[in-house]
Design a protein around this motif. Structure first.
Motif, PDB file in Angstrom:
ATOM      1  N   HIS A  86       0.845  -1.275   0.090  1.00  0.00           N
ATOM      2  CA  HIS A  86       0.020  -0.058  -0.007  1.00  0.00           C
ATOM      3  C   HIS A  86       1.014   1.222  -0.066  1.00  0.00           C
ATOM      4  O   HIS A  86       0.308   2.344  -0.388  1.00  0.00           O
ATOM      5  N   ARG A  87       2.188   1.224   0.479  1.00  0.00           N
ATOM      6  CA  ARG A  87       2.979   2.363   0.711  1.00  0.00           C
ATOM      7  C   ARG A  87       3.807   2.534  -0.781  1.00  0.00           C
ATOM      8  O   ARG A  87       4.063   3.975  -0.909  1.00  0.00           O
ATOM      9  N   ASP A  88       4.376   1.699  -1.239  1.00  0.00           N
ATOM     10  CA  ASP A  88       5.093   1.959  -2.228  1.00  0.00           C
ATOM     11  C   ASP A  88       4.474   1.733  -3.558  1.00  0.00           C
ATOM     12  O   ASP A  88       3.926   0.862  -4.273  1.00  0.00           O
ATOM     13  N   PRO A  89       4.414   3.154  -4.371  1.00  0.00           N
ATOM     14  CA  PRO A  89       3.731   3.294  -5.531  1.00  0.00           C
ATOM     15  C   PRO A  89       4.115   2.358  -6.519  1.00  0.00           C
ATOM     16  O   PRO A  89       3.302   2.171  -7.465  1.00  0.00           O
TER      17      PRO A  89
ATOM     18  N   LEU B 165       4.659  -0.774  -6.190  1.00  0.00           N
ATOM     19  CA  LEU B 165       3.874  -1.963  -6.074  1.00  0.00           C
ATOM     20  C   LEU B 165       2.369  -1.691  -6.163  1.00  0.00           C
ATOM     21  O   LEU B 165       1.620  -2.347  -6.713  1.00  0.00           O
ATOM     22  N   VAL B 166       2.102  -0.387  -5.635  1.00  0.00           N
ATOM     23  CA  VAL B 166       0.464  -0.329  -5.419  1.00  0.00           C
ATOM     24  C   VAL B 166       0.016  -0.214  -7.181  1.00  0.00           C
ATOM     25  O   VAL B 166      -1.033  -0.882  -7.562  1.00  0.00           O
ATOM     26  N   ARG B 167       0.849   0.249  -7.997  1.00  0.00           N
ATOM     27  CA  ARG B 167       0.381   0.198  -9.539  1.00  0.00           C
ATOM     28  C   ARG B 167       0.259  -1.391 -10.018  1.00  0.00           C
ATOM     29  O   ARG B 167      -0.560  -1.191 -11.048  1.00  0.00           O
TER      30      ARG B 167
ATOM     31  N   GLU C 148      -4.967  -0.065 -17.021  1.00  0.00           N
ATOM     32  CA  GLU C 148      -3.476   0.373 -16.695  1.00  0.00           C
ATOM     33  C   GLU C 148      -3.331   1.427 -15.965  1.00  0.00           C
ATOM     34  O   GLU C 148      -4.258   2.647 -15.887  1.00  0.00           O
ATOM     35  N   MET C 149      -2.893   1.450 -14.827  1.00  0.00           N
ATOM     36  CA  MET C 149      -2.694   2.416 -13.727  1.00  0.00           C
ATOM     37  C   MET C 149      -1.697   3.339 -13.902  1.00  0.00           C
ATOM     38  O   MET C 149      -0.404   2.758 -14.250  1.00  0.00           O
TER      39      MET C 149
ATOM     40  N   TYR D 110      -4.282   9.411  -9.187  1.00  0.00           N
ATOM     41  CA  TYR D 110      -3.860   8.370 -10.060  1.00  0.00           C
ATOM     42  C   TYR D 110      -4.917   8.113 -11.100  1.00  0.00           C
ATOM     43  O   TYR D 110      -6.219   8.767 -10.731  1.00  0.00           O
ATOM     44  N   THR D 111      -4.846   7.428 -12.298  1.00  0.00           N
ATOM     45  CA  THR D 111      -5.587   7.237 -13.022  1.00  0.00           C
ATOM     46  C   THR D 111      -5.902   5.759 -13.611  1.00  0.00           C
ATOM     47  O   THR D 111      -4.780   5.131 -13.449  1.00  0.00           O
ATOM     48  N   HIS D 112      -6.851   5.381 -13.998  1.00  0.00           N
ATOM     49  CA  HIS D 112      -7.199   3.869 -14.348  1.00  0.00           C
ATOM     50  C   HIS D 112      -7.494   4.106 -15.975  1.00  0.00           C
ATOM     51  O   HIS D 112      -8.490   4.919 -16.354  1.00  0.00           O
ATOM     52  N   ARG D 113      -6.792   3.585 -16.933  1.00  0.00           N
ATOM     53  CA  ARG D 113      -7.166   3.592 -18.257  1.00  0.00           C
ATOM     54  C   ARG D 113      -7.597   2.140 -18.564  1.00  0.00           C
ATOM     55  O   ARG D 113      -7.093   1.374 -18.530  1.00  0.00           O
TER      56      ARG D 113
END
Lengths: 171, 171
Positions: free
Chosen positions: B33-36, B38-40, B49-50, B65-68
């Motif tokens: 949850h902390r490391d972007p 990993l979150v991605r 696609e995040m 963030y965006t989700h495509r």
């Protein structure tokens, strides 16, 4: 002159709705929320000394302040999710005496025309019980007194401006 | 191996409660949850696609963030009110397709011992209707798939670590 604070505290849900009108332009009331030097002069009940450690009233910003009453010091902090000039503030709110019981607050600044405005707020606690505790802690008195102080502050600012204009007109 | 996502959506209140266990240490799930980076790799449903514009998982921080999904792009942003390592995150959440409908989310990371943990969450909308719309938007599927991807991510990290240890032991 002052206007009543109206609270709506429905049973079974975790929120409090409130409205408060001001005989002052929306820009003045918004600015009294934005400028920490002004915030310090009205936020909270009478008789407390407020110290502001941080007040960044912008989207993504945050705040921390304390209210001192004799030897008792009460801390509060949160983040500002959204701040839109003269329109809307959405923020989190934590009283540090009840850690992790964070509320989210929506505050709309409504221009009523004729130099008047209305604040429309909703504060949502984590639980119905938490909301009820906030109500029982004397929240209404603190809010009502704070908004009376805000009335006085914007009236004083307006009087200063009027006399400055009068002085300028005479000069 | 995967565990079920349990949702509790009581009538008449604006929140959703959820729990989800993981066969992984609380540190690994918190770190995901902390490391972007990993979150991605896990947040949200499969097939999107995040892109993370900002991810500052600290008290007073924030994210966007965006989700495509093909030509459709969905934006999300918020602030982190509280982040305590391996323990608690309190954040705001806004889907930019429903502006100003900001939720507050509480997420507790509970160490179950034996290298297992449980997430306990509550997401609170501004209104009961807003909460219901979030539920109807397919939130449960998105969460369930996201947590399955998190399972895979921590399992892969653990396998890498195990083979690295084995290699070190052999070397």
């Amino acid at each position: 002159m002052t206007n009543p604070l109206t609270l709506d505290i429905p049973a079974g849900v975790p929120w409090i709705d409130f409205t408060r009108e001001f005989d002052a332009p929306v820009e003045a009331v918004f600015n009294a929320h934005r400028d920490p030097e002004l915030v310090r002069q009205w936020l909270g009940p009478r008789g407390y000394e407020m110290q502001i450690e941080r007040w960044d009233f912008t989207s993504g910003g945050g705040y921390r302040y304390t209210h001192r009453d004799g030897d008792n010091v009460y801390g509060f902090h949160g983040t500002f999710h959204t701040v839109r000039d003269n329109d809307l503030a959405i923020q989190t709110f934590e009283f540090e005496g009840a850690p992790d019981e964070v509320a989210i607050e929506f505050m709309r600044f409504v221009d009523l025309g004729d130099g008047r405005c209305r604040l429309e707020g909703r504060s949502i606690g984590r639980t119905v019980e938490g909301r009820d505790m906030m109500v029982e802690s004397g929240m209404e008195k603190g809010m009502a007194e704070g908004y009376e102080r805000l009335d006085e502050l914007v009236a004083a600012a307006s009087a200063t401006k009027t006399s400055a204009s009068a002085a300028a007109a005479q000069g």
